[in-house]
Design an enzyme around this catalytic site. Structure first.
Site, short mmCIF file in Angstrom:
data_model
loop_
_atom_site.label_atom_id
_atom_site.label_comp_id
_atom_site.label_asym_id
_atom_site.label_seq_id
_atom_site.Cartn_x
_atom_site.Cartn_y
_atom_site.Cartn_z
N LYS A 132 -63.21 87.05 41.41
CA LYS A 132 -64.04 88.25 41.22
C LYS A 132 -64.99 87.99 40.05
O LYS A 132 -64.55 87.45 39.02
CB LYS A 132 -63.14 89.46 40.95
CG LYS A 132 -63.87 90.79 40.92
CD LYS A 132 -62.89 91.95 40.75
CE LYS A 132 -63.59 93.31 40.80
NZ LYS A 132 -62.65 94.44 40.65
N SER A 185 -63.10 98.11 44.22
CA SER A 185 -64.30 97.41 43.84
C SER A 185 -64.27 95.91 44.14
O SER A 185 -65.31 95.27 44.14
CB SER A 185 -64.54 97.60 42.34
OG SER A 185 -63.48 97.01 41.59
N SER A 226 -58.52 99.00 43.10
CA SER A 226 -59.49 97.99 43.55
C SER A 226 -58.94 96.69 44.09
O SER A 226 -59.71 95.86 44.57
CB SER A 226 -60.48 97.68 42.44
OG SER A 226 -61.41 98.71 42.35
N1 GLN Z 1 -62.34 103.58 42.73
C1 GLN Z 1 -61.87 103.60 41.38
C2 GLN Z 1 -63.05 103.74 40.44
O1 GLN Z 1 -64.13 103.77 40.90
C3 GLN Z 1 -61.07 102.41 41.06
C4 GLN Z 1 -61.88 101.19 40.89
C5 GLN Z 1 -61.06 100.03 40.39
O2 GLN Z 1 -59.85 99.97 40.59
N2 GLN Z 1 -61.72 99.15 39.68
O3 GLN Z 1 -62.91 103.81 39.28
#
Ligand code: GLN
Length: 483
Positions: A75, A150, A174
């Site tokens: 990532k 994400s 995510s």
């Molecule tokens: N959807 C959540 C957010 O937007 C979690 C994202 C994540 O785990 N990085 O914060």
């Protein structure tokens, strides 16, 4: 291409192919499919082939590890020495990291090969991978659908066979959410299990790195390398790391699994519920004891999380000021103009929204009403889990309320986007480990099932998923266009 990390490892060991050959094959697949899927922000072909060559030499000398020569994708928020680390943001578009994150360092030391850096929501903020400066990622099962976010690039890359394994991070879901939407396996470890050093921070009290792969067996292998105490991360845990692969295959007879009634209530798609019921029956046949439990504060998790995550991100992202890192606006007239325009032009809309809300929640007049309150609710959510784990060994539920939705369907409605995190977010608030594994399809799209463990109980999660994957093959399915 459905090869798993374990299969490649065995193939390398048996001399069926070399790391250079398999790496070349993955690079060709990336070349062919990345224009459609947009999983990779950077492809590091030269580095990959160089590392693969070294891995083959190490193997020839008899010093290979299980991950030596295995190609992986990372990532794009893990710092990689000498390679752009963009966080999918314009503000870091030109940022070449000067050092390796601990996770990257560990994979390098194990002899793994880096294929490239994967697309993601900007600064890991999102649930659909539509918030990237480099454009959205497409879901390999249906390219008009989101891959989840994400860490959507990593999940889609594994699902489409552009990498056998990949890293991700999970602040509120995510890893688990894109794993579910793309039909792959992913684990978010206990907070503190994997070092956050060099992992660009979003919400520091919530962020945790973990792997994506096709199977629980592969996740065990990858997590083994990622996990462990790191003195450069003050929240890293000294808890001993067990051999995750050694316990795979243990019987799950008598394992007590709790189903939270709040997770199977209104809001969950009926077809997803049906698919999960079938998977639960399978676990019952394997000897697990299933019972009902309650996590009464589930409904508070989204507002609690979004106050805490935004507060933390507003603080973490203050370091991107146009002076020290990345993008700087043209011809600033004075320092204030430089800050304002560099940040204004460098950050995307969702990131700005969160910085503003977070700053507001932390401001003197509102701190008690929002941030302090959220911290109190966080405690209650954690207590719900502690209570549940006094009755059961594992908790099971859906990973997401819906399967992969259409690209663009929720981009104008941030709240409906935030609701996608309902089953994943509370674990991060409590610091607990969780994983998602594929358990079937609904209208041609993958359905993920979530397993939640007690603190540092990743081995049990992995073994339970492994047991299920011994009697099912959902995790091995490959989308037609990417076979
Ligand atoms: N959807 C959540 C957010 O937007 C979690 C994202 C994540 O785990 N990085 O914060």
């Amino acid at each position: 291409m459905a090869a798993t990390v374990s299969e490649i490892s065995r193939g390398l060991e048996a001399g069926e192919f070399s790391s250079v050959e398999i790496t070349q094959e993955y690079l060709e697949r990336i070349d062919k499919h990345n224009p459609t899927l947009n999983c990779f922000i950077s492809v590091t072909g030269e580095i990959a082939l160089e590392q693969a060559k070294t891995a083959d030499t190490v193997r020839a000398e008899g010093n290979a590890d299980r991950l030596t020569g295995i190609p992986l994708a990372h990532k794009d928020l893990f710092c990689t020495d000498g390679v752009r680390t963009s966080c999918a943001s314009r503000i870091l578009d030109n940022f070449i990291a000067p050092y390796d994150a601990t996770v990257i360092e560990k994979f390098r030391a194990a002899g793994a090969v880096m294929l490239g850096k994967t697309n993601m929501d900007e600064f890991a903020m999102g649930s659909s991978n539509e918030n990237s400066y480099y454009g959205h990622v497409a879901n390999p099962w249906n390219i008009s659908r989101v891959p989840g976010g994400s860490s959507g690039g990593s999940a889609a890359a594994v699902a489409a066979g552009l990498a056998p394994g990949a890293t991700g991070t999970d602040t509120g879901g995510s890893i688990r959410q894109p794993a579910a939407l793309c039909g792959v396996t992913g684990i978010k470890p206990t907070y503190g299990r994997v070092s956050r050093y060099g992992m660009i921070a979003y919400g520091s009290s919530l962020d945790q790195g973990g792997p994506f792969a096709r199977s629980a067996e592969d996740c065990a292998l990858l997590l083994q390398t990622m996990a462990g105490f790191d003195q450069r991360d003050s929240t890293s845990s000294e808890e001993a790391v067990p051999d995750f692969s050694a316990t795979l295959g243990e019987s799950i007879e008598g394992l007590r699994i709790g189903l939270p009634k709040e997770y199977f209530a209104e809001g969950l798609d009926g077809k997803i519920a049906g698919v999960i019921e079938t998977a639960i029956d399978e676990l019952r046949r394997l000897g697990a004891e299933i019972c009902d439990i309650s996590l009464p504060n589930t409904g508070l998790s989204i507002p609690t999380y979004y106050v805490i995550a935004m507060a933390e991100c507003s603080s973490n992202l203050s370091r991107f000021d146009g002076v020290r890192f990345g993008y700087r606006c043209d011809n600033p007239v004075d320092l204030e103009d430089l800050y304002k325009r560099s940040r204004g032009e460098g950050f995307g809309a969702e990131v700005k929204r969160r910085i503003m809300i977070g700053t507001y929640a932390l401001s003197a007049g509102y701190y008690d009403a929002y941030y302090l309150k959220a911290q109190q609710l966080r405690r209650l959510i954690k207590q719900d889990f502690q209570q549940a784990f006094s009755e059961v060994d594992l908790i099971l539920g859906p990973t997401t309320p819906e399967t992969a939705f259409s690209i663009g369907a929720k981009t104008d409605d941030p709240v409906s986007m935030y609701l996608q995190d309902i089953y994943t977010i509370s674990l991060n608030l409590a610091g607990l480990p969780g994983m998602s594994l594929p358990v079937g399809f609904s209208d041609g799209l993958p359905v993920g099932m979530q397993l939640i463990g007690n603190y540092f109980d990743e081995a049990r999660l992995l073994n339970t998923a492994f047991a299920y994957q011994q009697v099912s093959d959902w995790h091995l399915r490959v989308p037609e266009a990417f076979k």
